[in-house]
Motif scaffolding. Structure first.
Motif, mmCIF file in Angstrom:
data_model
loop_
_atom_site.group_PDB
_atom_site.id
_atom_site.type_symbol
_atom_site.label_atom_id
_atom_site.label_comp_id
_atom_site.label_asym_id
_atom_site.label_seq_id
_atom_site.Cartn_x
_atom_site.Cartn_y
_atom_site.Cartn_z
ATOM 1 N N ASP A 1 80.335 86.908 38.865
ATOM 2 C CA ASP A 1 80.354 87.809 39.366
ATOM 3 C C ASP A 1 81.550 88.743 38.964
ATOM 4 O OD1 ASP A 1 78.072 87.398 40.906
ATOM 5 O OD2 ASP A 1 78.994 85.583 41.580
ATOM 6 N N ASN A 2 81.131 89.050 37.482
ATOM 7 C CA ASN A 2 82.256 89.619 37.057
ATOM 8 C C ASN A 2 81.989 90.959 36.558
ATOM 9 O OD1 ASN A 2 84.404 87.612 36.686
ATOM 10 N ND2 ASN A 2 82.574 86.552 35.723
ATOM 11 N N GLY A 3 81.014 91.689 37.200
ATOM 12 C CA GLY A 3 80.516 93.065 36.941
ATOM 13 C C GLY A 3 79.152 93.458 37.097
ATOM 14 N N ILE A 4 78.701 94.345 36.122
ATOM 15 C CA ILE A 4 77.130 94.761 36.399
ATOM 16 C C ILE A 4 76.645 94.832 34.763
ATOM 17 C CG2 ILE A 4 75.669 96.823 36.985
ATOM 18 C CD1 ILE A 4 78.068 97.673 38.879
ATOM 19 N N SER A 5 75.302 94.395 34.958
ATOM 20 C CA SER A 5 74.580 94.269 33.559
ATOM 21 C C SER A 5 73.160 94.883 34.110
ATOM 22 C CB SER A 5 74.368 93.339 32.758
ATOM 23 O OG SER A 5 73.592 93.339 31.726
ATOM 24 N N LEU A 6 72.702 96.108 33.903
ATOM 25 C CA LEU A 6 71.616 96.738 34.524
ATOM 26 C C LEU A 6 70.773 97.506 33.425
ATOM 27 C CD1 LEU A 6 70.242 96.876 37.257
ATOM 28 C CD2 LEU A 6 71.481 99.035 37.635
ATOM 29 N N ASP B 1 91.602 100.016 39.440
ATOM 30 C CA ASP B 1 90.797 99.388 40.539
ATOM 31 C C ASP B 1 89.257 99.525 40.066
ATOM 32 O OD1 ASP B 1 89.401 98.309 42.410
ATOM 33 O OD2 ASP B 1 90.025 99.915 44.038
ATOM 34 N N CYS B 2 88.491 98.205 39.739
ATOM 35 C CA CYS B 2 87.247 98.151 39.285
ATOM 36 C C CYS B 2 86.193 98.699 40.140
ATOM 37 C CB CYS B 2 86.880 96.788 39.096
ATOM 38 S SG CYS B 2 87.889 95.772 37.828
ATOM 39 N N ALA B 3 86.497 98.929 41.467
ATOM 40 C CA ALA B 3 85.617 99.429 42.594
ATOM 41 C C ALA B 3 85.650 101.227 42.080
ATOM 42 C CB ALA B 3 86.163 99.191 43.965
ATOM 43 N N ALA B 4 86.695 101.729 41.445
ATOM 44 C CA ALA B 4 86.381 102.955 41.113
ATOM 45 C C ALA B 4 85.233 103.361 39.978
ATOM 46 C CB ALA B 4 87.934 103.621 40.390
ATOM 47 N N TYR B 5 84.955 102.395 39.344
ATOM 48 C CA TYR B 5 83.838 102.593 38.299
ATOM 49 C C TYR B 5 82.474 101.799 38.504
ATOM 50 C CZ TYR B 5 88.429 102.821 35.991
ATOM 51 O OH TYR B 5 89.670 103.399 35.417
ATOM 52 N N SER B 6 81.858 102.675 39.738
ATOM 53 C CA SER B 6 80.718 102.068 40.203
ATOM 54 C C SER B 6 79.692 103.320 39.769
ATOM 55 C CB SER B 6 80.596 101.928 41.707
ATOM 56 O OG SER B 6 81.111 102.969 42.334
ATOM 57 N N ASP B 7 79.825 104.382 39.328
ATOM 58 C CA ASP B 7 78.985 105.383 39.011
ATOM 59 C C ASP B 7 78.918 105.507 37.827
ATOM 60 O OD1 ASP B 7 77.112 107.396 38.801
ATOM 61 O OD2 ASP B 7 77.775 108.628 40.760
ATOM 62 N N ARG C 1 68.388 103.810 30.825
ATOM 63 C CA ARG C 1 69.834 103.521 30.855
ATOM 64 C C ARG C 1 70.201 102.205 30.812
ATOM 65 N NH1 ARG C 1 73.477 107.284 34.390
ATOM 66 N NH2 ARG C 1 73.610 108.663 32.653
ATOM 67 N N PHE C 2 71.284 101.698 29.933
ATOM 68 C CA PHE C 2 71.699 100.360 30.220
ATOM 69 C C PHE C 2 73.223 100.546 30.548
ATOM 70 C CE2 PHE C 2 74.415 96.953 28.423
ATOM 71 C CZ PHE C 2 73.861 95.947 28.973
ATOM 72 N N TRP C 3 73.615 100.189 31.757
ATOM 73 C CA TRP C 3 74.758 100.162 32.041
ATOM 74 C C TRP C 3 75.599 98.876 32.208
ATOM 75 C CZ3 TRP C 3 79.349 101.846 33.052
ATOM 76 C CH2 TRP C 3 80.055 101.613 33.997
ATOM 77 N N THR D 1 75.879 89.622 28.218
ATOM 78 C CA THR D 1 75.750 90.745 29.086
ATOM 79 C C THR D 1 74.204 91.289 28.714
ATOM 80 O OG1 THR D 1 76.342 92.109 26.993
ATOM 81 C CG2 THR D 1 78.143 91.339 28.383
ATOM 82 N N PHE D 2 73.630 90.618 27.999
ATOM 83 C CA PHE D 2 72.318 91.283 27.565
ATOM 84 C C PHE D 2 72.030 92.957 27.241
ATOM 85 C CE2 PHE D 2 71.466 87.733 30.311
ATOM 86 C CZ PHE D 2 70.406 86.811 29.568
#
Length: 240
Positions: free
Chosen positions: A135-140, A208-214, A157-159, A75-76
């Motif tokens: 494509d199991n999420g976000i690492s940013l 729903d994972c889409a609810a956790y985008s922000d 910010r690391f998200w 996930t870095f």
């Protein structure tokens, strides 16, 4: 930026991809942010890997009897909160370490950044945003900065969102007020929050994972793992 130009220099250097530099011109002190140092922090912390739900299947996808071992944090996740460069003769920087690295020594404090005041109608003289890691999420990892007549504010910010498994947010905020008598104080707040999807579902939050985008909204739902505030003073040396 008027007279503030002599105090603060912000630069995006095309040679250093994905970097931000804040420089106190009179003392040579720099607080800078770059992808390489962020990755160094990831390597040194070496958190255990987060296993996605599909891992049980692909562990044996190449050879049924030869298990694929995932032994690093893919996930870095990084504890990185910035890099520092200080001139050795910068005696005006209080808390300057005597070590050869000449890094700044931040002092723990109880003061907090006044985020409400930062929402005022003060004009923004400079604003920029850079993505450092993506494509199991976000690492940013992102860094945002804005400069105002009264000072500057920065958010690093690391998200991380591993769908169905984990959400993690690491924020570092820095705020510098241009002070009187040739002195300025920089406040730095660091916060690490995270929770598993299962823990959130058990509290009635959406599945729903889409609810956790922000991440800004999600941060209100995640428990605090670590939080601290620090400060440092920088003064322009007097000429004798």
């Amino acid at each position: 930026m008027g007279r503030r130009t002599s105090y603060l220099s912000l630069a995006r250097d095309g040679i250093w991809d994905n970097s931000l530099v804040l420089k106190h011109v009179n003392t040579g002190t720099k607080i800078h942010f770059n992808a390489f140092d962020a990755l160094v922090g990831w390597k040194h912390e070496a958190l255990p890997p987060v296993e996605v739900p599909a891992a049980a299947k692909w562990k044996f996808r190449s050879k049924p009897f030869q298990q694929v071992v995932l032994d690093y944090d893919y996930t870095f996740t990084t504890p990185y909160n910035g890099s520092e460069t200080v001139k050795r003769n910068a005696e005006c920087v209080r808390g300057l370490s005597n070590e050869s690295s000449c890094s700044l020594q931040w002092e723990d404090c109880m003061e907090k950044i006044d985020l409400v005041a930062l929402t005022s109608k003060e004009p923004i003289l400079f604003y920029d945003e850079e993505e450092e890691l993506a494509d199991n999420g976000i690492s940013l990892l992102t860094v945002k900065v804005r400069v105002m007549p009264s000072g500057w504010f920065l958010l690093l910010r690391f998200w991380l969102r591993v769908d169905g498994v984990l959400m993690r947010l690491r924020d570092t905020r820095l705020h510098c007020l241009f002070g009187e008598h040739m002195k300025s104080v920089i406040l730095r707040e660091s916060c690490w929050i995270e929770a598993t999807f299962q823990a959130l579902f058990s509290k009635g939050y959406p599945s729903d994972c889409a609810a956790y985008s922000d991440p800004s909204i999600i941060s209100e739902r995640l428990p605090i793992i670590m939080q601290k505030a620090q400060k440092i003073s920088i003064e322009i040396p007097c000429k004798h």
